[in-house]
Scaffold this active site. Structure first.
Site, short mmCIF file in Angstrom:
data_model
loop_
_atom_site.label_atom_id
_atom_site.label_comp_id
_atom_site.label_asym_id
_atom_site.label_seq_id
_atom_site.Cartn_x
_atom_site.Cartn_y
_atom_site.Cartn_z
N ASP A 176 39.93 37.27 32.06
CA ASP A 176 40.91 36.32 32.57
C ASP A 176 40.60 35.91 34.00
O ASP A 176 39.89 36.60 34.73
CB ASP A 176 42.33 36.89 32.49
CG ASP A 176 42.54 38.09 33.40
OD1 ASP A 176 41.66 38.99 33.43
OD2 ASP A 176 43.59 38.16 34.09
N GLU A 190 43.61 41.30 33.54
CA GLU A 190 43.46 42.14 34.74
C GLU A 190 44.17 41.53 35.93
O GLU A 190 44.76 42.25 36.75
CB GLU A 190 41.97 42.33 35.05
CG GLU A 190 41.67 43.37 36.12
CD GLU A 190 41.63 42.81 37.54
OE1 GLU A 190 41.55 43.60 38.49
OE2 GLU A 190 41.68 41.56 37.69
#
Length: 418
Positions: free
Chosen positions: A87, A182
């Site tokens: 991400d 994350e």
């Protein structure tokens, strides 16, 4: 001019291709993962891993965690893993990323977007001076780039392809995992350690080539809820309890000198993330950070004391404080495995890079994984100015990271299980 390694075109092409895939996570998302578009990169990586000959390639269709293995090419040795996140941060636009390459940076201003007057200047970003003569992957000034953490993914995938096409290079089993969310606190919570298949690992996440991290913050999130009592202002005396005002009293209790904007190094802080309030109800969300556990616990205790003081003034039923763990300092775990840092330092030097370290004023997937039983220090991915429109990645940093990783797995191949 820097001499290009055989990995130059691979890491450049991979970063540009991955950066164009929108994988931005959502801090307010309630799904797993928080955005389904993270699967778009996971499936690209899945197909790529299969194509280059990786083993045990598997995508968790619920949690969006991708696993793969590079089989050992020599008996013995110690398996090692690498974890990167797919991400990108929600702090700047992440869709329609248009990466481009500036070769042989000359040390001056870089016009990212002429129409909008967006200029990347060493006056504002002095680290640019580190990369004179190098080749930079840049944004068009309207989005982030996503080098955090796609520069790491590019390096890991290039390492994997090289090892799988050169079985003469001797190494132990290598476990790979690519995780979601994350940037919004996911912290590899759904990574299956048994499926992962290594007892020690490294994350690749952070700026400046050659920087490693074995220490992060202890971190918690806190929420204060105030329930007020609203009546007409004309008859409020002795009756009204303004929740927004009470929240303001709480904010004034937080030490001014212990906030992120005035702290550095190993200094911890309280940080107010958001405040919402009316007369009837107010909420304050904040985070607590410190490297030292004792100081960290005293910070949590201080917040409880503040809440207790407000309860004495306004009643227990009107004040609620909750504190929840986010992650803990990886150093408490990593220090039990000194070979992890010793081997990493040696591998960085093997690549001709001078290692450097500093206490990380944040957390990584490795912070949580270390406390779950997978000791997991961090190696920088080499990006700069993450989470914003001025992000860039020196291609030479990704090249060097591939070389560091190859030295690292070679050294693990010569080790026995510890």
């Amino acid at each position: 001019m820097y001499e290009r390694t055989p990995f130059y075109e691979q890491v450049k092409e991979r970063l540009i291709r991955y950066a164009k895939i929108d994988t931005q996570s959502d801090p307010n998302g309630t799904d797993t993962p928080t955005t389904k578009k993270q699967f778009d990169l996971a499936r690209v990586l899945f197909d790529e891993l299969v194509a280059i000959g990786a083993s045990d390639v598997w995508l968790d269709e619920r949690a969006c965690v991708l696993y793969a293995t590079i089989p050992a090419t020599a008996p013995g040795g110690m398996p090692v893993g690498f974890v990167t996140h797919m991400d990108t941060a929600p702090d700047a636009p992440g869709a329609n990323v248009r990466p481009w390459v500036l070769e042989g940076y000359d040390g001056g201003d870089i016009v990212l977007n002429k129409e909008q007057g967006v200029v990347l200047s060493p006056d504002a970003f002095p680290n640019l001076k580190r990369y004179v003569g190098q080749d930079l992957v840049l944004t068009d000034g309207t989005t982030l780039l996503g080098g955090d953490d796609k520069a790491a993914i590019a390096a890991v995938m290039t390492m994997a392809e090289h090892l799988l096409s050169h079985p003469e290079r001797k190494h132990a089993k290598i476990a790979l995992a690519f995780t979601p969310d994350e940037e919004v606190g996911g912290l590899a919570k759904d990574l299956d350690l048994d499926r992962f298949g290594a007892k020690v690992a490294y994350t690749l996440d952070g700026d400046h080539l050659g920087v490693y991290m074995d220490e992060t913050f202890h971190a918690s999130a806190a929420r204060l809820i105030v329930k007020g009592r609203s009546v007409h202002t004309g008859t409020a005396k002795g009756i009204m309890i303004n929740a927004a005002d009470v929240a303001g009293e709480f904010l004034l209790m937080l030490p001014r000198e212990q906030k992120p904007q005035v702290t550095e190094g190993r200094e911890g802080f309280f940080h107010v993330v958001s405040v919402h309030g009316t007369c009837e109800r107010a909420e304050v969300d904040l985070i607590v950070r410190d490297h030292d556990r004792e100081r960290f616990e005293s910070r949590e205790a201080y917040l409880k004391n503040c809440a207790d003081a407000l309860k004495k003034l306004y009643g227990d039923e009107r004040i609620s404080l909750t504190i929840s763990e986010t992650y803990r300092n990886m150093k408490e775990i990593v220090d039990r495995y000194p070979f992890l840092i010793e081997t990493l330092i040696a591998s960085i030097r093997d690549a001709g890079v001078e290692p450097d370290t500093e206490p990380f004023r944040g957390g990584t997937d490795g912070s949580a994984l270390s406390h779950r039983g997978l000791p997991c220090p961090n190696l920088s991915a080499g990006y700069e100015n993450a989470h914003g429109r001025f992000e860039y990645v020196p291609i030479q940093s990704m090249e060097q990271n591939v070389i560091i990783l190859l030295h690292l797995v070679e050294r693990f191949g010569g080790m026995t299980e510890q």
